[in-house]
Design a protein around this motif. Sequence first.
Motif, PDB file in Angstrom:
ATOM      1  N   VAL A  86      -2.955   0.458  -3.942  1.00 37.91           N
ATOM      2  CA  VAL A  86      -2.626  -0.913  -3.542  1.00 37.91           C
ATOM      3  C   VAL A  86      -2.005  -1.645  -4.722  1.00 37.91           C
ATOM      4  N   ASP A 121      -6.675   4.374  -1.163  1.00 37.16           N
ATOM      5  CA  ASP A 121      -5.335   3.788  -1.020  1.00 37.16           C
ATOM      6  C   ASP A 121      -4.837   3.329  -2.382  1.00 37.16           C
ATOM      7  N   ILE A 137       0.829  -1.196   0.000  1.00 34.09           N
ATOM      8  CA  ILE A 137       0.000   0.000   0.000  1.00 34.09           C
ATOM      9  C   ILE A 137       0.868   1.254   0.000  1.00 34.09           C
ATOM     10  N   TYR A 179      -8.793   0.271   1.092  1.00 26.49           N
ATOM     11  CA  TYR A 179      -8.192  -0.988   1.511  1.00 26.49           C
ATOM     12  C   TYR A 179      -8.894  -1.581   2.738  1.00 26.49           C
TER      13      TYR A 179
END
Length: 243
Positions: A46, A44, A7, A62
């Motif tokens: 990711v 986020d 992340i 996330y």
Amino acid sequence: MSTEPRINDRIRVPEVRLVGPSGEQVGIVPLAKALELAQEYDLDLVEVAATARPPVCKLMDYGKFKYESAMKAREARKNQAHTVIKEMKLRPKIDPHDYDTKKGHVVRFLKQGDKVKITIMFRGREQSRPELGFRLLQRLAEDVQELGFVESAAKQDGRNMIMVLGPHKKKTEAMAEARAAADARKAERLGRGPAAEQADDEVEADEVEVDETEAAEVEQVEETETAAETAEVEQPAETAQDA
């Protein structure tokens, strides 16, 4: 290599192939640009495919993703069915009442979607009469044929004769029907009010008491059979001593 998604600032590459929050393909963009978009959407960044060149990253919430994954895993475990083999032991010269009691247990196991291993135990002179056990197993299979079938035919195994019954319904179907019946009872209980709910609780308590009584009867019968077997084995020795 770990498959845990990485992340935001844990991603260490100059460029990434970016996937938008709705699954749309944004294309290859610099990592700084991807982080900027993540901040703009309050999401986020990711990394979902670290081995790709360039790595694939997706904009997502996330925390929500982890929660939904956990709920899906929980639901999968809830619907997972484990094959269980129950066992019921009988004697060739079983009493009719005891036969009905043990047949009731076999019926309950088959309704629950479980397999049942039926064992006929021969003792002493009974070992010279295997046809008694075979006829008893045939009778039991015919009595429960609406719920189960003979998965493994009767065969001699030392002093015992064994047959396996399989349920017509799969375990998942039996579990689904049980949950549906429980939901229906709950809905009916809520619709009829507190008095009906208390009455249902009393009925369930009576059913539990009956089950416990049946279990005690089965245990008492098995203890009686064990005592009879012991006496049968010890009898020749006493006769020889008297002689």
